[in-house]
Scaffold this motif. Sequence first.
Motif, PDB file in Angstrom:
ATOM      1  N   ASN A 180       7.286   1.409 -11.325  1.00  0.00           N
ATOM      2  CA  ASN A 180       6.807   2.392 -10.344  1.00  0.00           C
ATOM      3  C   ASN A 180       6.868   3.804 -10.914  1.00  0.00           C
ATOM      4  O   ASN A 180       5.938   4.600 -10.750  1.00  0.00           O
ATOM      5  N   ASN A 192       0.843  -1.189   0.000  1.00  0.00           N
ATOM      6  CA  ASN A 192       0.000   0.000   0.000  1.00  0.00           C
ATOM      7  C   ASN A 192       0.881   1.244   0.000  1.00  0.00           C
ATOM      8  O   ASN A 192       1.197   1.812   1.050  1.00  0.00           O
ATOM      9  N   THR A 247      -4.490   2.281  -8.824  1.00  0.00           N
ATOM     10  CA  THR A 247      -5.007   3.244  -7.860  1.00  0.00           C
ATOM     11  C   THR A 247      -5.989   2.506  -6.955  1.00  0.00           C
ATOM     12  O   THR A 247      -6.462   1.418  -7.279  1.00  0.00           O
ATOM     13  N   ARG A 248      -6.294   3.090  -5.807  1.00  0.00           N
ATOM     14  CA  ARG A 248      -7.106   2.390  -4.823  1.00  0.00           C
ATOM     15  C   ARG A 248      -8.528   2.092  -5.307  1.00  0.00           C
ATOM     16  O   ARG A 248      -9.175   1.185  -4.780  1.00  0.00           O
ATOM     17  N   ARG A 301       0.180  -2.465 -10.880  1.00  0.00           N
ATOM     18  CA  ARG A 301       0.048  -1.209 -10.157  1.00  0.00           C
ATOM     19  C   ARG A 301      -1.378  -0.711 -10.372  1.00  0.00           C
ATOM     20  O   ARG A 301      -1.878  -0.719 -11.491  1.00  0.00           O
ATOM     21  N   SER A 354       3.727   6.364 -11.667  1.00  0.00           N
ATOM     22  CA  SER A 354       3.678   7.726 -11.104  1.00  0.00           C
ATOM     23  C   SER A 354       3.458   8.763 -12.201  1.00  0.00           C
ATOM     24  O   SER A 354       2.698   9.715 -12.037  1.00  0.00           O
ATOM     25  N   LYS A 385       2.045   5.214  -1.234  1.00  0.00           N
ATOM     26  CA  LYS A 385       1.403   6.503  -0.970  1.00  0.00           C
ATOM     27  C   LYS A 385       0.238   6.790  -1.919  1.00  0.00           C
ATOM     28  O   LYS A 385      -0.829   7.223  -1.483  1.00  0.00           O
ATOM     29  N   ASP A 386       0.428   6.530  -3.205  1.00  0.00           N
ATOM     30  CA  ASP A 386      -0.583   6.926  -4.194  1.00  0.00           C
ATOM     31  C   ASP A 386      -1.268   5.762  -4.898  1.00  0.00           C
ATOM     32  O   ASP A 386      -2.238   5.965  -5.629  1.00  0.00           O
ATOM     33  N   TYR A 387      -0.759   4.555  -4.691  1.00  0.00           N
ATOM     34  CA  TYR A 387      -1.356   3.415  -5.402  1.00  0.00           C
ATOM     35  C   TYR A 387      -0.987   2.103  -4.726  1.00  0.00           C
ATOM     36  O   TYR A 387      -0.148   2.059  -3.825  1.00  0.00           O
ATOM     37  N   MET A 397      -0.211   8.787 -13.471  1.00  0.00           N
ATOM     38  CA  MET A 397      -1.163   9.395 -12.544  1.00  0.00           C
ATOM     39  C   MET A 397      -1.130  10.919 -12.613  1.00  0.00           C
ATOM     40  O   MET A 397      -2.040  11.585 -12.095  1.00  0.00           O
ATOM     41  N   GLN A 398      -0.114  11.465 -13.288  1.00  0.00           N
ATOM     42  CA  GLN A 398      -0.006  12.914 -13.372  1.00  0.00           C
ATOM     43  C   GLN A 398      -0.788  13.500 -14.545  1.00  0.00           C
ATOM     44  O   GLN A 398      -0.934  14.724 -14.636  1.00  0.00           O
TER      45      GLN A 398
END
Length: 313
Positions: free
Chosen positions: A304, A256, A277-278, A275, A308, A258-260, A311-312
Amino acid sequence: MRQDIDQLHVKGSVLVIKNGKTLLKYATANKTDTSYLINSVQKSMTAAMVMQEVQKKKLKLSDKLKKFYPDVEGSSSVTIANLLDMTSGLDIASGEYLGTTKFVSEHDNMQSNIKKTVFDKAMLGKWHYTSLNYVYLCGILSKLENKDYEEIFRKTYIDKLNLKHTEFLWADKKKLQESHWVPGYEKKDGKYVKVSYKDAVRDAHNELGAGSIVMSNDDLAKSIRYILNGSILTANSRKILFKGEAPSYYNGGLYNLKDYESANGAGEGYYTFMRSTRDGKDMIIIQANHTAEGKFSKIKKKVNHIMSMMMQF
């Protein structure tokens, strides 16, 4: 993004989902619906099945392992939550191995593991990664449902989600072919060598619930979404399972971050990198059936970074 993924130089299949829609779906080798051994990524599915038992009130996270396996050293101290979080203090004795050299039955494997399990009280509550924790969880599931782990898994995932390219590695040849499974290869002395299917099946039995399933990218994505945002668990169950106590980054078979959420699998000539997102709406899955020593950690870090970046935007 495709350029970044291609620079990973993996021989396999790629799936990228953004806002719930497929952004990239292609193969650098094999096909997009090829199934691969997902190894440790399976732990998240086993964990969700365990949490279902908690929801049914057949099990408590505070229950001690002793309730199910009283002969295991340290079982009076180890809880179900410890097993899920890899904080049990349990391990296989030095010089021993998980399971048996020749598979006979789940029962025989479990009895072998019980005899070889050691407990380090100083490690209780501290994170130590070993599939033994999840093998015991599989045994507990079987006891609670009075069914083999395979039968429970099929009902929970394969049948429920109508998965077309998912199978146990030890399935008969026809079923494996229908799942579009490919054998694994490991690089040795500069050449890729096919991993012995017999050895891989033995290891899959020994890693029951923690490395015995082959899946395509689509089936894996569907299963992860089901766990993270589907009806298999309540919102509260997910909060407990994936936001547990120390160590906060690993709970319920997922890292778990920080962001995913992250899960990785390696072994028998296969890599799996997942990978998400929650909410399961943004996801990257990369699988390969050609592996080489020293490559896993490097690829993991790059995946990773790609996640990241995705997600941006």
